[in-house]
Write a protein that holds these residues in place. Sequence first.
Motif, short mmCIF file in Angstrom:
data_model
loop_
_atom_site.label_atom_id
_atom_site.label_comp_id
_atom_site.label_asym_id
_atom_site.label_seq_id
_atom_site.Cartn_x
_atom_site.Cartn_y
_atom_site.Cartn_z
N ALA A 44 0.84 -1.20 0.00
CA ALA A 44 0.00 0.00 0.00
C ALA A 44 0.88 1.25 0.00
O ALA A 44 0.58 2.22 -0.72
CB ALA A 44 -0.93 -0.01 1.21
N GLN A 49 -1.74 2.67 -3.22
CA GLN A 49 -3.11 2.15 -3.22
C GLN A 49 -3.62 1.99 -1.78
O GLN A 49 -2.84 1.96 -0.83
CB GLN A 49 -3.16 0.79 -3.92
CG GLN A 49 -2.83 0.84 -5.40
CD GLN A 49 -2.81 -0.55 -5.99
OE1 GLN A 49 -1.79 -1.23 -5.93
NE2 GLN A 49 -3.93 -0.96 -6.56
N GLU A 50 -4.92 1.83 -1.66
CA GLU A 50 -5.53 1.55 -0.36
C GLU A 50 -5.25 0.10 0.01
O GLU A 50 -5.12 -0.76 -0.87
CB GLU A 50 -7.05 1.78 -0.43
CG GLU A 50 -7.43 3.21 -0.70
CD GLU A 50 -7.06 4.14 0.45
OE1 GLU A 50 -7.20 3.73 1.62
OE2 GLU A 50 -6.63 5.28 0.16
N ASP A 52 -7.25 -2.07 1.16
CA ASP A 52 -8.32 -2.95 0.67
C ASP A 52 -8.08 -3.34 -0.79
O ASP A 52 -8.33 -4.48 -1.19
CB ASP A 52 -9.69 -2.28 0.80
CG ASP A 52 -10.14 -2.19 2.26
OD1 ASP A 52 -9.61 -2.95 3.10
OD2 ASP A 52 -11.02 -1.35 2.54
N GLU A 53 -7.58 -2.40 -1.58
CA GLU A 53 -7.26 -2.70 -2.99
C GLU A 53 -6.12 -3.73 -3.05
O GLU A 53 -6.17 -4.67 -3.86
CB GLU A 53 -6.82 -1.44 -3.72
CG GLU A 53 -7.91 -0.42 -3.97
CD GLU A 53 -7.35 0.82 -4.64
OE1 GLU A 53 -7.16 0.78 -5.88
OE2 GLU A 53 -7.09 1.81 -3.92
N GLU A 56 -7.33 -7.19 -2.18
CA GLU A 56 -8.04 -7.80 -3.31
C GLU A 56 -7.06 -8.28 -4.38
O GLU A 56 -7.20 -9.38 -4.91
CB GLU A 56 -9.05 -6.81 -3.91
CG GLU A 56 -9.88 -7.39 -5.03
CD GLU A 56 -10.70 -8.61 -4.63
OE1 GLU A 56 -10.88 -9.48 -5.50
OE2 GLU A 56 -11.13 -8.71 -3.47
N GLU A 57 -6.05 -7.46 -4.70
CA GLU A 57 -5.03 -7.88 -5.67
C GLU A 57 -4.30 -9.12 -5.18
O GLU A 57 -4.04 -10.04 -5.96
CB GLU A 57 -4.01 -6.76 -5.90
CG GLU A 57 -4.49 -5.67 -6.80
CD GLU A 57 -3.40 -4.64 -7.10
OE1 GLU A 57 -2.21 -4.91 -6.86
OE2 GLU A 57 -3.76 -3.56 -7.59
#
Length: 112
Positions: A44, A49-50, A52-53, A56-57
């Motif tokens: 992050a 990026q966040e 949470d992103e 997910e990745e």
Amino acid sequence: MKWHHVQENWPAFYEAIIEKWPEADETDLDEIDGDQRAFITYLAEVTGQETDEIREELREWLVGEIPSDVVMDPVHDNHSIALSSKFVKEGEDEFADDARFGDDGDNRPNDD
């Protein structure tokens, strides 16, 4: 694959990690040492990026197969050999030297 595969073979995944997240650095990965939370936080930070992103990745990345260079690591040899036993004929030892694999009963003279 599961996170424990990554954690147990952390350095072997560096190439795959850097391929997926080019912002990652091997020195930083050494410090993370397979800690998933630290890895997510690190990604992050370096990608902007966040979390949470990134989670997910990472979840999507883990759906993939274990990279072949990790599977071929000597740590996995005995496990891989044991799995191959279903392809070995009855009465043969899957751990035996395979230098003559497929040559059983071959009595032809050498052409030396």
